[in-house]
Design a protein around this motif. Structure first.
Motif, PDB file in Angstrom:
ATOM      1  N   ARG A 187       0.214   4.495  -7.494  1.00  0.00           N
ATOM      2  CA  ARG A 187      -0.260   4.261  -6.858  1.00  0.00           C
ATOM      3  C   ARG A 187      -0.347   3.135  -6.098  1.00  0.00           C
ATOM      4  N   ILE A 188      -0.701   2.757  -5.500  1.00  0.00           N
ATOM      5  CA  ILE A 188      -1.275   1.092  -4.641  1.00  0.00           C
ATOM      6  C   ILE A 188      -2.658   2.298  -3.466  1.00  0.00           C
ATOM      7  N   ASN A 189      -3.237   2.143  -3.409  1.00  0.00           N
ATOM      8  CA  ASN A 189      -4.622   3.051  -2.904  1.00  0.00           C
ATOM      9  C   ASN A 189      -4.486   1.667  -1.591  1.00  0.00           C
ATOM     10  N   SER A 190      -5.577   0.418  -1.576  1.00  0.00           N
ATOM     11  CA  SER A 190      -5.159   0.361  -0.733  1.00  0.00           C
ATOM     12  C   SER A 190      -5.554  -1.964  -1.343  1.00  0.00           C
ATOM     13  N   THR A 191      -4.814  -2.608  -0.917  1.00  0.00           N
ATOM     14  CA  THR A 191      -4.889  -3.830  -0.910  1.00  0.00           C
ATOM     15  C   THR A 191      -5.992  -4.714  -0.345  1.00  0.00           C
TER      16      THR A 191
ATOM     17  N   GLU B 103       0.923  -0.723  -0.264  1.00  0.00           N
ATOM     18  CA  GLU B 103       0.214  -0.073  -0.074  1.00  0.00           C
ATOM     19  C   GLU B 103       0.691   0.807   0.183  1.00  0.00           C
ATOM     20  N   GLY B 104       0.713   2.085  -0.845  1.00  0.00           N
ATOM     21  CA  GLY B 104       2.017   3.618  -0.690  1.00  0.00           C
ATOM     22  C   GLY B 104       2.277   3.612  -1.742  1.00  0.00           C
TER      23      GLY B 104
ATOM     24  N   ALA C 120      -5.686  -5.645  -5.850  1.00  0.00           N
ATOM     25  CA  ALA C 120      -5.888  -4.054  -4.758  1.00  0.00           C
ATOM     26  C   ALA C 120      -6.657  -3.353  -5.798  1.00  0.00           C
ATOM     27  N   PHE C 121      -6.028  -2.205  -5.152  1.00  0.00           N
ATOM     28  CA  PHE C 121      -7.332  -0.689  -5.478  1.00  0.00           C
ATOM     29  C   PHE C 121      -5.960   0.238  -5.484  1.00  0.00           C
ATOM     30  N   ALA C 122      -5.882   1.357  -6.917  1.00  0.00           N
ATOM     31  CA  ALA C 122      -4.960   1.914  -7.116  1.00  0.00           C
ATOM     32  C   ALA C 122      -5.330   3.246  -7.744  1.00  0.00           C
ATOM     33  N   GLU C 123      -3.971   4.012  -8.037  1.00  0.00           N
ATOM     34  CA  GLU C 123      -4.682   5.374  -8.540  1.00  0.00           C
ATOM     35  C   GLU C 123      -3.604   5.905 -10.204  1.00  0.00           C
ATOM     36  N   VAL C 124      -3.575   5.979 -11.469  1.00  0.00           N
ATOM     37  CA  VAL C 124      -2.916   6.894 -11.709  1.00  0.00           C
ATOM     38  C   VAL C 124      -1.916   8.158 -11.552  1.00  0.00           C
TER      39      VAL C 124
END
Length: 73
Positions: A58-62, A18-19, A67-71
């Protein structure tokens, strides 16, 4: 069996943190329209990304299996 270390449970040992930031290629589209990338086979849903995009995320949560991420701009 007692004393056995033969466990197939990966637990929280995902290949990402994460992060963390990663360079990925979006390979597919999820049900809700998010891009899907894979890091060492681990599925990452990337909001706002489209198939074919090569982006830094960038990984927001796993979770256990994804996992979820944003550009990252």
């Amino acid at each position: 069996m007692f004393g056995s270390n033969n466990s197939n449970d990966r637990g929280s040992s995902s290949p990402i943190k994460e992060g963390g930031e990663y360079d990925v290629k979006i390979e597919d589209t999820g049900r809700d329209g998010d891009g899907i990338a894979r890091i060492e086979g681990f599925v990452v849903f990337v909001s706002g990304a489209k198939v074919g995009d090569e982006v830094k995320i960038r990984i927001n949560s796993t979770r256990r299996n994804f996992a979820f991420a944003e550009v990252v701009e």
